[in-house]
Design a protein around this motif. Structure first.
Motif, short mmCIF file in Angstrom:
data_model
loop_
_atom_site.label_atom_id
_atom_site.label_comp_id
_atom_site.label_asym_id
_atom_site.label_seq_id
_atom_site.Cartn_x
_atom_site.Cartn_y
_atom_site.Cartn_z
N ASP B 93 0.82 -1.21 0.00
CA ASP B 93 0.00 0.00 0.00
C ASP B 93 0.86 1.26 0.00
OD1 ASP B 93 1.08 -0.33 2.46
OD2 ASP B 93 -0.80 -0.13 3.59
N GLY B 94 2.21 1.09 -0.08
CA GLY B 94 3.09 2.26 -0.16
C GLY B 94 3.18 3.06 1.13
N GLN B 95 2.69 2.51 2.23
CA GLN B 95 2.67 3.28 3.48
C GLN B 95 3.92 3.04 4.32
OE1 GLN B 95 0.55 5.64 4.06
NE2 GLN B 95 -0.56 5.13 2.19
N GLY B 96 4.87 2.22 3.83
CA GLY B 96 6.08 1.95 4.60
C GLY B 96 5.78 1.05 5.77
N LYS B 97 6.86 0.72 6.53
CA LYS B 97 6.64 -0.11 7.72
C LYS B 97 7.49 0.46 8.84
CE LYS B 97 5.47 -4.25 5.16
NZ LYS B 97 5.90 -5.55 4.66
N PRO B 98 6.93 0.65 10.01
CA PRO B 98 7.67 1.28 11.12
C PRO B 98 8.96 0.53 11.40
CG PRO B 98 5.36 0.91 11.69
CD PRO B 98 5.57 0.29 10.36
N GLY B 99 10.02 1.27 11.48
CA GLY B 99 11.31 0.67 11.81
C GLY B 99 11.95 -0.07 10.66
N GLN B 100 11.28 -0.13 9.51
CA GLN B 100 11.82 -0.92 8.41
C GLN B 100 12.04 -0.07 7.16
OE1 GLN B 100 9.48 -4.43 7.83
NE2 GLN B 100 10.87 -5.25 6.29
N ALA B 101 11.01 0.69 6.78
CA ALA B 101 11.16 1.54 5.60
C ALA B 101 10.11 2.65 5.63
CB ALA B 101 11.01 0.72 4.32
N PRO B 102 10.46 3.84 5.20
CA PRO B 102 9.52 4.97 5.20
C PRO B 102 8.46 4.81 4.10
CG PRO B 102 11.61 5.65 4.26
CD PRO B 102 11.80 4.25 4.72
N PRO B 103 7.37 5.56 4.20
CA PRO B 103 6.32 5.47 3.19
C PRO B 103 6.75 6.08 1.86
CG PRO B 103 5.79 7.18 4.77
CD PRO B 103 7.01 6.49 5.28
N LEU B 104 6.14 5.58 0.78
CA LEU B 104 6.38 6.15 -0.54
C LEU B 104 5.21 7.05 -0.96
CD1 LEU B 104 7.85 3.00 -2.33
CD2 LEU B 104 9.09 4.92 -1.29
N ALA B 105 4.04 6.73 -0.41
CA ALA B 105 2.88 7.57 -0.72
C ALA B 105 3.08 8.94 -0.10
CB ALA B 105 1.62 6.91 -0.18
N GLY B 106 3.01 9.97 -0.92
CA GLY B 106 3.13 11.34 -0.42
C GLY B 106 4.55 11.76 -0.07
N SER B 107 5.54 10.95 -0.45
CA SER B 107 6.92 11.30 -0.12
C SER B 107 7.50 12.28 -1.15
CB SER B 107 7.76 10.02 -0.09
OG SER B 107 9.11 10.33 -0.38
N ASP B 108 8.27 13.27 -0.65
CA ASP B 108 8.87 14.25 -1.56
C ASP B 108 9.92 13.62 -2.45
OD1 ASP B 108 7.31 16.27 -0.72
OD2 ASP B 108 8.72 16.97 0.84
N PHE B 109 10.60 12.57 -1.94
CA PHE B 109 11.61 11.89 -2.77
C PHE B 109 10.96 11.25 -3.99
CE2 PHE B 109 13.70 12.02 1.36
CZ PHE B 109 14.98 12.44 1.02
N VAL B 110 9.76 10.73 -3.79
CA VAL B 110 9.07 10.05 -4.89
C VAL B 110 8.51 11.06 -5.88
CG1 VAL B 110 7.14 8.53 -5.47
CG2 VAL B 110 8.54 8.06 -3.45
N LEU B 111 7.93 12.12 -5.32
CA LEU B 111 7.22 13.07 -6.18
C LEU B 111 8.14 14.13 -6.78
CD1 LEU B 111 4.09 13.47 -3.89
CD2 LEU B 111 4.25 12.18 -6.02
N GLY B 112 9.36 14.25 -6.22
CA GLY B 112 10.26 15.31 -6.66
C GLY B 112 10.93 15.01 -8.00
N PRO B 113 12.05 15.67 -8.27
CA PRO B 113 12.76 15.51 -9.55
C PRO B 113 13.11 14.05 -9.80
CG PRO B 113 13.73 17.28 -8.26
CD PRO B 113 12.73 16.63 -7.38
N SER B 114 12.99 13.61 -11.07
CA SER B 114 13.20 12.21 -11.38
C SER B 114 14.64 11.79 -11.14
CB SER B 114 12.79 11.93 -12.83
OG SER B 114 13.52 12.77 -13.69
N GLY B 115 15.58 12.72 -11.33
CA GLY B 115 17.00 12.42 -11.13
C GLY B 115 17.27 11.92 -9.72
N ARG B 116 16.65 12.52 -8.74
CA ARG B 116 16.82 12.09 -7.35
C ARG B 116 16.25 10.70 -7.13
NH1 ARG B 116 14.32 17.04 -3.95
NH2 ARG B 116 15.68 18.63 -4.81
N LEU B 117 15.03 10.54 -7.57
CA LEU B 117 14.32 9.28 -7.30
C LEU B 117 15.06 8.10 -7.94
CD1 LEU B 117 12.00 7.67 -6.23
CD2 LEU B 117 10.66 8.28 -8.23
#
Lengths: 492, 198
Positions: B93-117
């Motif tokens: 569901d892209g919501q990440g998992k506590p202590g394991q990985a941050p969410p992708l839904a609504g993340s600036d890294f995902v939505l920002g410039p493609s070069g970063r992602l």
């Protein structure tokens, strides 16, 4: 149990059932009712004859396509449709409506109310049915399998039906015993249900036709509702109305009757879509589920019938009138099994699109609806003195119809099974499949011939009764005109 | 009234129906058939969906068999890649998992410039990062390094458009360009490094 006495019902001769009419002459009102009911059932009988004849022609044409091949009026496509429409609008429906009116008139102290209107309604209705059949033969069919009546004919029938409605409502309102019986519910529901589904089909297929596969869907919906719901309700209504009279005791169970009623009304209307229909899956699946669920109301009807006739079965069978009801009832349960065969997963793949469905249709419309209509008509006629000496004719008619029905339905069902099984093997060419069924189809044609004879006998019986009564009325009227004059003369 | 077998129409005129109740087994039969009906409908009826025809039984079966093309096919392929390569940590569901990985839904890294992602799955990410106002200090291995440019582009396009995300697609050519620009790099990225890339 106690007999519920009706008010105003002197039983003097054991012939005329009711009536010291408000205005003098006993029997006057009944005779009015006589002609109204006779208008419906007599016309219905004639409708059956015409439909059976057309159906026989269609059946013969199926074996020998050269038969009347040059007559455009009688091409297979037209005759078959005309036969089916005639059977329903010309035969089954008016016969059942007549039987309904007759029974209601019998339990109303004044007999049939506004009987003139009902008679006029019958004439108009039959005119409409005639128009329809002739229209179909002339090529003005709608192209739908179930809703086949040309628009003009429908309008005429509607007018006839409205006149009937006035009379039957007033007669019902006038009933002697206020409490409602099961038969009342069944008959009224059947009548109203037929009205509304026919109206909906008329609008959606005749006046403002829907498009595409929806046409087929509306048509299938209409057929299921008209035959499986309305027809069944009317048929059982007639049976429930007369069963107590035939057996001499009340109906077995009101609750089983209610279960049948509710089950039919809620479930049977959804059963029209065949499993392979080219429509979204939920429609045929819903039809399959509701058909299987219909086992419950059907079983309730069976239990009710069995309980009602237990220990009277032989009496019923030997009775010249009730025997029609017995066969009609058997035909109903046969058609119910036939319906299940068309839907139950696994079996349906063999039986769908074969002669099985025509067999089921015959059992339901000709067997159940036709024969209960005849039973209702004869039961009502028992109240009239003219019936005497007609038992032999009724017996002959009974055997013709019963044998015809069996000979028609059973071979068609077998042909359906043979056809379905042969089709399972793709290496069997279709011509071979057809050849395997031919023998059975020929047998069913013999059955149709017998049924035609039966319907002709019914028609002849009714017309001779009507003739007798007509003559009696005439001479009675003549006496009444002449008698006072003679008295006055002697007084002088 | 006595049990008359006479068929005289006058003998019984308005007899009512008896009061025999409905047998219990019929009620049970109704219940059983009703249950069967529900199960049967559930399995075959396609839940009133106008797109499902026999012999198919549900809209998802039909969808799977649907031939798709263009952008839709690309996103479908991306979902498949994501489900197998990334969902274990970030959740399907892209919501990440506590202590394991941050969410992708609504993340600036995902939505920002493609070069970063693109750089993140190519070489991994380490050190403190802020996603949706929350600070995460974990490390992600180079999960996308082994993927073909098409598959990675599809997966990234998918995460940019799923779960309410709404950013433009990423093409295989872009992925290849980044790969070429960062060839030879082995260390994972840090948030600060990525921030400088536009």
């Amino acid at each position: 149990m106690k007999v519920v006495e009706q008010r105003e019902r002197p039983v003097e001769t054991g012939r005329l059932p009711m009536v010291k009419g408000e205005a003098g002459q006993p029997g006057e009102k009944v005779s009015g009712g006589f002609w109204a009911v006779m208008g419906w059932v007599g016309g219905g009988a004639f409708g059956w004859v015409v439909a059976a004849l057309l159906s026989l022609i269609a059946s013969i044409k199926f074996h020998s396509p050269g038969f009347w091949a040059d007559t455009p009026l009688l091409t297979y496509g037209r005759v078959r449709v005309a036969a089916l429409q005639g059977m329903w609008w010309g035969g089954a429906v008016p016969l059942l409506f007549g039987a309904m009116l007759g029974w209601m008139g019998r339990s109303a102290p004044g007999g049939v109310r506004f009987s003139g209107l009902a008679l006029l309604g019958a004439i108009v209705w039959h005119l409409g049915a005639c128009l329809g059949i002739v229209g179909v033969l002339l090529g003005h069919t709608t192209g739908y399998d179930g809703w086949g009546m040309p628009n003009a004919a429908v309008w005429v029938c509607v007018a006839g039906l409205l006149l009937f409605t006035v009379s039957v409502t007033a007669t019902f309102h006038n009933r002697g015993e206020r409490g409602l019986q099961l038969a009342h519910g069944f008959l009224w529901a059947g009548y109203l249900w037929l009205g509304w589904v026919s109206l909906a089909a008329f609008v959606l297929l005749g006046l403002q036709p829907v498009r595409g596969v929806l046409q087929w869907l509306v048509d299938a919906w209409y057929v299921a509702n008209a035959q499986m719901v309305a027809g069944t309700l009317l048929g059982w209504g007639i049976l429930y109305a007369w069963l107590p009279v035939w057996t001499g005791r009340p109906l077995y169970s009101r609750y089983l009757g209610m279960m049948t009623f509710l089950g039919l009304v809620m479930l049977a209307g959804w059963t029209g879509v065949t499993p392979s229909a080219p429509v979204p899956a939920w429609l045929p699946v819903l039809a399959t589920v509701t058909t299987v669920l219909c086992i419950v109301p059907w079983t309730a009807a069976w239990l009710n019938w069995r309980g009602s006739v237990s220990r009277c079965g032989c009496v019923l069978w030997r009775d010249a009138v009730a025997c029609f009801a017995v066969v009609g009832c058997v035909a109903f349960f046969w058609s119910a099994v036939g319906k299940l065969g068309l839907h139950v997963p696994g079996i349906s793949t063999v039986l769908e699109f074969t002669w099985w469905e025509p067999a089921r249709h015959w059992a339901h419309v000709c067997g159940f609806l036709g024969l209960t209509g005849v039973a209702g008509t004869y039961a009502w006629l028992r109240s009239f003195p003219e019936r005497e000496g007609r038992a032999v004719a009724a017996r002959t008619q009974f055997w013709c119809l019963t044998a015809g029905l069996v000979l028609c339905v059973a071979p068609l069902a077998v042909a359906g099974i043979v056809q379905g099984l042969s089709w399972q093997d793709p290496s069997v060419p279709n011509v071979e499949v057809l050849r395997r069924t031919l023998m059975w189809l020929r047998l069913s044609t013999v059955g149709e011939l017998l049924m035609l004879v039966g319907w002709i006998l019914f028609c002849v019986t009714l017309s001779s009764l009507a003739l007798k009564r007509g003559r009696a009325c005439w001479s009675d009227g003549w006496r009444r005109i002449t008698t006072p004059l003679q008295e006055q003369e002697t007084a002088k | 009234m006595s049990m008359q077998s006479s068929l005289d129409p006058q003998s019984v005129t308005d007899a009512k129906a008896g009061q025999v109740t409905v047998p219990m087994w019929l009620v049970v039969l109704l219940a059983v058939l009703g249950y069967w009906g529900m199960v049967y409908f559930d399995h075959h009826g396609g839940w009133f969906d106008a797109r499902v025809y026999a012999p198919f039984a549900s809209v998802s079966v039909v969808n799977e068999l649907q031939p798709v093309s263009g952008a839709e096919a690309f996103v479908n392929r991306g979902r498949a890649v994501y489900e197998t390569t990334c969902a274990l940590c970030h959740g399907s569901d892209g919501q990440g998992k506590p202590g394991q990985a941050p969410p992708l839904a609504g993340s600036d890294f995902v939505l920002g410039p493609s070069g970063r992602l693109i750089r993140i799955p190519l070489h991994g990410l380490t050190g403190p990062i802020e996603v949706r106002g929350q600070v995460w200090n974990l490390a992600m291995p180079a999960m996308g390094a082994a993927l073909s440019p098409e598959d990675l582009a599809a997966a990234l396009t998918y995460i940019r458009q799923a779960w309410g995300n709404n950013a433009g697609p990423i093409s295989a050519a872009e992925v290849e360009a980044v790969k070429a620009a960062t060839a030879g790099r082995t260390l994972p990225w840090t948030a600060a490094e990525l921030k400088s890339i536009q």
